[in-house]
Design an enzyme around this catalytic site. Structure first.
Site, PDB file in Angstrom:
ATOM      1  CG  MET A  41      -2.012  -1.084   1.116  1.00 27.97           C
ATOM      2  SD  MET A  41      -3.510  -0.742   2.073  1.00 27.97           S
ATOM      3  CE  MET A  41      -2.847  -0.632   3.728  1.00 27.97           C
ATOM      4  CG  HIS A  45       8.647   0.093   6.061  1.00 27.17           C
ATOM      5  ND1 HIS A  45       8.910  -1.262   6.068  1.00 27.17           N
ATOM      6  CD2 HIS A  45       7.326   0.204   6.360  1.00 27.17           C
ATOM      7  CE1 HIS A  45       7.824  -1.931   6.360  1.00 27.17           C
ATOM      8  NE2 HIS A  45       6.838  -1.074   6.537  1.00 27.17           N
ATOM      9  CG  HIS A  48       7.250  -2.172   2.094  1.00 28.51           C
ATOM     10  ND1 HIS A  48       7.070  -1.151   2.992  1.00 28.51           N
ATOM     11  CD2 HIS A  48       6.047  -2.794   1.984  1.00 28.51           C
ATOM     12  CE1 HIS A  48       5.814  -1.147   3.401  1.00 28.51           C
ATOM     13  NE2 HIS A  48       5.167  -2.133   2.806  1.00 28.51           N
ATOM     14  N   GLY A 158       4.883 -10.338   3.791  1.00 30.17           N
ATOM     15  CA  GLY A 158       5.605 -10.347   5.054  1.00 30.17           C
ATOM     16  C   GLY A 158       4.893 -11.155   6.126  1.00 30.17           C
ATOM     17  CB  VAL A 187      12.178  -6.129   8.555  1.00 29.11           C
ATOM     18  CG1 VAL A 187      13.357  -5.194   8.762  1.00 29.11           C
ATOM     19  CG2 VAL A 187      12.469  -7.112   7.416  1.00 29.11           C
TER      20      VAL A 187
END
Length: 294
Positions: A41, A45, A48, A158, A187
């Site tokens: 979306m 960061h 991603h 993720g 992460v």
């Protein structure tokens, strides 16, 4: 690296041809390169970035979709203020080697009189689904549409959104969608907070309180029996509920990773410890995959 930006079906087809990606039946089977999709979306960061890197390992070419999906937001959620940083996102995609960015407008994704969508079933009503009714219907609908439009061989998601990942795997299995689903580890920032586009909303004081989510998961992971895991994690969250600002817990659940139903007291094997809470005006989720033994 130059990135091709597409905003509709025709531009996607042209982009696939420019990349040398095969047909809808699959890249390698059609004699072209394979394609991995990273649905996002936006507000990209480091989390991603890690998805894009993993996607590059799994396919010849990488596409990233950037679309803030209105269908997965409830009437009182943060759709209107969700961060939109397309120029920065495009730079991230270029730096990480993505060849294609699909960034459609809402009108390209949904007809004004849209009637048909994907039902998330019973699995979409538990845990996160219990607090966000209809959320997973919206998630699965947009993911299936992206699969149909982009036609990837592989899609990378993720593990931070563990229930979403489990539901997408179930949708692919139930509906015979010819896409391989790859999960990527969560992460975290150096202090343990799971990376999220919504972290930018946290004030310094909010952030201190928000660290209780990852701390609760770590404390729970020190145990191997369901009752002990939940008791230890709740103790951390209860303390954070008395902080300033307080942590407002939505749920803490120890669930089966395939169904997201609560595990039995004698459960053995893999389980997901999932938590969701609000700090200030920001709602955050996190989870840890545990192995329970006697």
């Amino acid at each position: 690296m130059d990135v091709i930006v597409a905003g509709d079906r025709a531009e996607l087809l042209a982009a696939r041809a420019a990349l040398g990606v095969g047909g809808a039946s699959g890249g390698s089977q059609a004699g072209g390169g394979t394609l991995a999709l990273v649905p996002t979306m936006g507000a990209l960061h480091e989390g991603h970035r890690s998805l894009i890197r993993l996607a590059r390992e799994r396919a010849d070419h990488v596409a990233v979709s950037v679309f803030v999906n209105p269908l997965q937001f409830g009437p009182h959620e943060d759709f209107s203020r969700y961060p939109r940083t397309f120029d920065a996102d495009l730079a991230v995609c270029a730096a990480e080697g993505a060849g294609l960015v699909f960034a459609p407008a809402a009108g390209q994704m949904y007809l004004p009189d849209r009637q048909v969508g994907v039902s998330s079933g019973q699995m979409g009503t538990v845990a996160e689904g219990a607090f966000r009714p209809g959320h997973f219907d919206g998630v699965l609908t947009i993911v299936l549409k992206l699969f149909n439009l982009v036609q990837p061989d592989v899609a990378v998601f993720g593990q931070k959104d563990a229930q979403q990942l489990a539901m997408i795997r179930r949708m692919v299995a139930d509906l015979d969608v010819p896409v391989t689903i790859v999960g990527a580890p969560t992460v975290r920032e150096p202090d343990g907070l799971a990376l999220s586009s919504r972290n930018r909303y946290l004030s310094p004081a909010d952030r201190v309180t928000a660290l209780a989510l990852s701390a609760a998961l770590r404390e729970g992971a020190r145990h191997t029996r369901p009752k002990d895991i939940l008791h230890a994690a709740h103790a951390v969250l209860d303390e954070a509920a008395r902080a300033d600002p307080p942590l407002l817990l939505d749920y803490l659940s120890l669930v089966d990773p395939a169904t997201f139903t609560a595990v039995a007291d004698d459960h053995r094997g893999e389980a997901v410890l999932a938590v969701a809470a609000k700090v200030g005006a920001t709602r955050l989720i996190d989870n840890a995959v545990l192995t329970l033994s006697s």
